[in-house]
Motif scaffolding. Structure first.
Motif, short mmCIF file in Angstrom:
data_model
loop_
_atom_site.label_atom_id
_atom_site.label_comp_id
_atom_site.label_asym_id
_atom_site.label_seq_id
_atom_site.Cartn_x
_atom_site.Cartn_y
_atom_site.Cartn_z
N GLY A 674 22.15 -31.47 80.74
CA GLY A 674 21.85 -30.15 80.17
C GLY A 674 21.81 -29.14 81.30
N SER A 675 22.92 -28.47 81.53
CA SER A 675 23.02 -27.64 82.74
C SER A 675 22.09 -26.44 82.72
N ASN A 676 21.73 -25.93 81.54
CA ASN A 676 20.82 -24.77 81.50
C ASN A 676 19.44 -25.13 82.05
N ASP A 677 18.85 -26.19 81.49
CA ASP A 677 17.51 -26.57 81.96
C ASP A 677 17.54 -27.12 83.38
N THR A 679 19.50 -26.20 85.77
CA THR A 679 19.58 -25.03 86.65
C THR A 679 18.21 -24.36 86.76
N GLN A 680 17.56 -24.19 85.62
CA GLN A 680 16.25 -23.56 85.57
C GLN A 680 15.25 -24.28 86.47
N LEU A 681 15.24 -25.61 86.38
CA LEU A 681 14.23 -26.37 87.11
C LEU A 681 14.63 -26.67 88.55
N THR A 682 15.93 -26.65 88.83
CA THR A 682 16.37 -26.83 90.22
C THR A 682 16.11 -25.57 91.03
N LEU A 683 16.38 -24.42 90.42
CA LEU A 683 16.23 -23.14 91.14
C LEU A 683 14.87 -22.50 90.91
N GLY A 684 14.06 -23.05 89.98
CA GLY A 684 12.76 -22.45 89.71
C GLY A 684 12.85 -21.11 89.05
N ILE A 685 13.82 -20.95 88.11
CA ILE A 685 14.06 -19.67 87.43
C ILE A 685 13.89 -19.85 85.93
N ASP A 686 13.08 -19.03 85.33
CA ASP A 686 12.98 -19.00 83.87
C ASP A 686 14.31 -18.47 83.34
N ARG A 687 15.01 -19.30 82.59
CA ARG A 687 16.35 -18.90 82.15
C ARG A 687 16.34 -17.70 81.21
N ASP A 688 15.16 -17.40 80.63
CA ASP A 688 15.06 -16.25 79.73
C ASP A 688 14.61 -14.97 80.44
N SER A 689 14.42 -15.05 81.74
CA SER A 689 13.93 -13.89 82.49
C SER A 689 15.06 -12.91 82.79
N SER A 697 22.52 -19.42 87.88
CA SER A 697 23.93 -19.79 87.91
C SER A 697 24.10 -21.29 88.06
N GLU A 698 24.85 -21.91 87.13
CA GLU A 698 25.18 -23.33 87.25
C GLU A 698 26.13 -23.58 88.42
N GLN A 699 26.74 -22.49 88.93
CA GLN A 699 27.67 -22.61 90.06
C GLN A 699 26.95 -22.65 91.41
N ASP A 700 25.62 -22.48 91.38
CA ASP A 700 24.86 -22.57 92.63
C ASP A 700 25.05 -23.95 93.26
N GLU A 701 25.18 -23.98 94.58
CA GLU A 701 25.48 -25.24 95.27
C GLU A 701 24.40 -26.30 95.05
N GLY A 722 27.93 -37.39 80.35
CA GLY A 722 28.67 -36.19 79.98
C GLY A 722 27.84 -34.97 80.28
N LEU A 723 28.39 -33.81 79.96
CA LEU A 723 27.67 -32.55 80.13
C LEU A 723 27.78 -31.76 78.85
N CYS A 724 26.62 -31.33 78.34
CA CYS A 724 26.63 -30.58 77.08
C CYS A 724 26.01 -29.20 77.24
N GLY A 725 25.91 -28.73 78.49
CA GLY A 725 25.36 -27.40 78.73
C GLY A 725 26.37 -26.30 78.49
N GLN A 726 25.96 -25.09 78.75
CA GLN A 726 26.80 -23.93 78.42
C GLN A 726 27.83 -23.60 79.50
N ALA A 727 27.68 -24.18 80.69
CA ALA A 727 28.52 -23.77 81.82
C ALA A 727 30.02 -23.82 81.54
N PRO A 728 30.57 -24.94 81.06
CA PRO A 728 32.02 -24.97 80.84
C PRO A 728 32.47 -24.02 79.73
N SER A 729 31.55 -23.69 78.79
CA SER A 729 31.90 -22.75 77.72
C SER A 729 31.96 -21.33 78.25
N ASN A 730 31.01 -20.99 79.11
CA ASN A 730 31.00 -19.63 79.70
C ASN A 730 32.10 -19.47 80.73
#
Length: 775
Positions: A674-677, A679-689, A697-701, A722-730
């Motif tokens: 789940g790339s959204n969550d 990303t949120q927990l790896t970078l410490g960013i509330d995805r709704d902020s 960004s899921e593209q972050d290294e 597999g990956l079911c997050g939004q990154a490949p769709s966006n």
């Protein structure tokens, strides 16, 4: 005919004026018209396969050409045939249905739906002759002439046959329409049945909002399975019954009891569905059928069958995709007809006699339509009606004319007005939306036959069961993420704990609402199980036999609290995003009774409905200990990993899932990133902020490192990932990175499928040309 004389069966020589249905074949269209030829074909060829068709006789084209002065030879032939039919059935002055059957109707590209007259409950010689005369006359009404002009038929080359068929006493039960494919998407795995109380004209003409049932065809002969994947209660506001006097039928209001229950039981639904498959197989094409149930004998009958005329002529492998932007507020909703969207100005018409008042190119808004409306319908950009279902006259003719329509809104003529600018959208599934104002509509043609093959599986993220069928043509490798939350919030709407502990609800207003939703259920929790199982079944049906990965509920506490009755059972959290969600709820004493309902629904989905392609996925599983606890709860509720082929996956969306991937792999059959969550927990960013949106960004290294590690560790452990997050769709190019990492599957939104599929193919080709994979 002298008194006591036994009438003889109608002859079948080349000059005969009346045929017995039993002597007809579908090749006899030029003799007895499409409808009667088809009835004869079914009686002759399908009786041994159990398909029941009421007996009858048909006047021939020869009879029509001789009709002008109603010669005695014709009258006598019809009367003798009627008496013979009465003797055959064993009822004096048999009640019959008198139906028109033109020699150019019920073709694969033209149905002539409702263009000529039908008369029901006709009894006695004089009434029969009058009905036949009126059938002949109906060949030259305005609507019939208009339809033939549209379809390019010579008016003087079309003859008419009259079918005289034993009436089925559906006035004491119900009747309706059935299609052997989904009427909107053309999905050939679905049988669609509409039903209402009383005689069938109200369903055909769209005068009522009928019940709707959907059956999954591939499972019809699977032992122990009941593959009814949709039961939708219709309003069924009135019913047509027998009448005495001048009119042989009349409409009466249905009772509250009739409106509150389904017309058909499961056995009836499955019987009709099997007949639909038999008829479709015999004719070799999708079919449109009418059925009736006799209230005296409880026996079902097929009373008409003709080729489906829309999807059978569409180009295979292509479909049009529409999208709507900048839409206004929703004004009303109904059943969508077609899969397009248009915007324009309303012209409200109350009667077909007001045709001169209709402005060509406007959106027709009216209560309902019947064949008299066809000349107006031809001029409309779109159609919106108060009444009718997906098999009503308005729906069938709109599809055939290629007009976008929404039927059965219930209030369109009340909330809309002439001169109003609106957008009519049928691109969001089975529910059609009327939006205020002129929206921005774009479209593109998709040719799936030209898509490249890929080793990496490309799957779909789906949530809305009513919209799932529209994607059946996409050559996907299954559903990588089926979101349970959509079904719960939109179809069930009640908090599961408020159903399990219904008696403990403190708010009386909430209890009343729940009682209204669950009026047919003594066990309130069964409402949740049934609704969830059917909603998930419709998602699994699109993918079958490929896997459909169903994510268990992943609401946050604030979202659960918004469900009916939810406020009583949910704590208030400062940060619900990383609070009491996912796996931690399933074994908690405060929710596990609610989780048991989810498990029962999935168990029913797999065992009773037959969708063993359903894979369970656990979200937000923080620790290996939680994995064990959740597996135990699943097993307690009949979902044991490995039993009957059940696979259980886990979401990989928390850094601990990556760090301890080898340990998690011991308890699960696969991972889904789940790339959204993550990303949120790896970078410490509330995805709704909003303030931190630029950093998310899921593209972050760092995120890409986590994803690459998750893939490599899952593969080392012998587990699919597999990956079911939004990154490949966006950003479809993100798919290239995933392929180079060696991912097994990518699951994306349907609108991104084509771009991602092409990017995956390019990435795979690049690897074959010598590119290195990411370590």
């Amino acid at each position: 005919m002298s008194s006591g004389e036994t009438p003889s069966k109608p002859s079948t020589d080349g000059t005969c004026l009346v045929h017995d249905f039993e002597d007809g074949r579908r090749s006899d269209i030029s003799i007895v018209g499409g409808k009667n030829a088809s009835l004869g074909e079914m009686i002759c060829a399908l009786k041994t396969e159990g398909v029941a068709v009421p007996p009858g006789v048909a006047t021939t084209a020869q009879c029509y050409w001789q009709f002008r002065d109603w010669p005695n030879e014709e009258k006598d032939a019809i009367i003798l045939a009627y008496h013979w039919l009465s003797v055959e059935v064993g009822v004096e002055d048999l009640g019959v249905a008198v139906r028109s059957s033109a020699t150019a109707e019920d073709l694969s590209d033209a149905s002539f739906a409702g263009q000529q007259e039908t008369f029901l409950n006709v009894s006695g010689e004089q009434a029969l002759l009058n009905a036949c005369r009126r059938c002949y006359a109906s060949l030259f009404t305005d609507r019939a002439i208009s339809y033939r002009q549209t379809r390019g038929f010579d008016h003087l080359e079309v003859a008419l046959s009259v079918g005289v068929q034993q009436m089925v006493r559906s006035d004491l039960s119900g009747s309706g329409v059935m299609f052997s494919i989904d009427t909107e998407s053309g999905c050939d795995k679905i049988i669609l049945i509409n039903a209402a109380w009383g005689l069938g004209e109200n369903v055909v003409q769209g005068a009522v909002n009928p019940d709707e049932y959907q059956v999954f065809k591939p499972f019809l002969n699977k032992p122990g399975v009941v593959p009814i994947i949709e039961k939708r209660l219709g309003g069924k506001e009135k019913k047509m019954v027998y009448s005495k006097g001048e009119s042989s039928t009349r409409n009466v209001p249905t009772s509250k009891a009739e409106r509150s229950v389904l017309v058909l039981n499961d056995l009836d639904i499955l019987q009709l569905a099997r007949w639909a498959c038999t008829i479709e197989r015999h004719y070799g094409c999708p079919m449109d059928m009418e059925w009736a149930k006799d209230g005296m004998t409880n026996q079902l009958f097929i009373v008409q069958a003709r080729p489906e005329t829309v999807h059978s002529v569409r180009k295979v492998g292509t479909f049009q995709e529409y999208s709507i932007n900048t839409k206004g507020k929703t004004l009303t909703t109904g059943c969508s007809v077609g899969d397009a969207a248009v915007a324009g100005r309303v012209c409200m018409i109350q009667s077909p006699t007001d045709i001169d008042a209709f402005i060509e190119g406007s959106i027709l808004v009216t209560e309902t339509t019947d064949p008299d409306w066809v000349p107006i319908m031809r001029k409309a950009m779109a159609i919106v009606t108060d009444h009718g279902g997906r098999t009503s006259h308005a729906a069938i003719v709109s599809r055939e004319l290629g007009i976008t329509a929404i039927v059965g809104t219930g209030n369109a003529t009340y909330v809309l007005h002439t001169g109003q600018d609106i957008t009519v959208s049928c691109v969001e599934g089975e529910t059609g939306y009327v939006y205020d104002g002129i929206a921005n509509i774009t479209s593109k043609t998709i040719d799936v036959s030209k898509l490249p093959r890929t080793s990496t599986e490309v799957m779909l993220n789906l949530a809305d069961p009513s919209a799932a069928n529209r994607w059946w043509r996409l050559p996907c490798d299954g559903i990588g993420l089926a979101r349970m939350e959509f079904v719960v919030s939109n179809h069930i709407r009640i908090h599961p704990m408020a159903l399990v502990h219904h008696d403990l609800i403190k708010d009386e207003a909430v209890k009343r609402v729940i009682n209204q939703f669950t009026a047919d259920y003594k066990d309130k929790s069964r409402y949740f199980v049934d609704k969830l199982a059917l909603g998930l079944a419709r998602l699994c049906a699109v993918a079958y036999p490929k896997p459909a990965i169903i994510r268990l509920s992943d609401f946050k506490t604030n979202e659960y609290a918004n469900l009916i009755g939810g406020a009583q059972y949910e704590p208030k959290e400062e940060n619900p995003m990383i609070g009491w969600r996912g796996a931690s709820r399933y074994y908690s004493s405060d929710y596990k009774d609610g989780f048991a309902l989810e498990c029962k629904a999935i168990k029913r989905l797999r065992e009773e409905l037959g969708f063993t392609n359903a894979v369970v996925m656990v979200p937000f599983c923080r620790t290996v200990e939680e994995a064990v606890k959740v597996q135990n709860e699943l097993a307690k509720n009949g979902l044991k990993r490995g039993e009957d082929g059940l696979q259980i996956y886990v979401m990989c969306e928390i850094p601990s899932n990556v760090i301890l991937a080898h340990e998690f792999a011991k308890h699960f059959d696969g991972f889904s990133i789940g790339s959204n969550d993550l990303t949120q927990l790896t970078l410490g960013i509330d995805r709704d902020s909003g303030e931190l949106a630029a950093l998310f960004s899921e593209q972050d290294e760092a995120v890409k490192w986590m994803i690459a590690k998750a893939i490599s560790r899952a593969r080392e452990a012998g587990r699919k990932i597999g990956l079911c997050g939004q990154a490949p769709s966006n950003d479809p190019s993100f798919a290239s990175f995933l392929v180079k990492c060696g991912i097994d599957s990518i699951s994306v939104s349907p609108s991104s499928f084509l771009a991602v599929k092409r990017n995956v193919a390019k990435a795979e080709d690049g690897i074959e040309q010598g590119f290195t994979t990411v370590s």
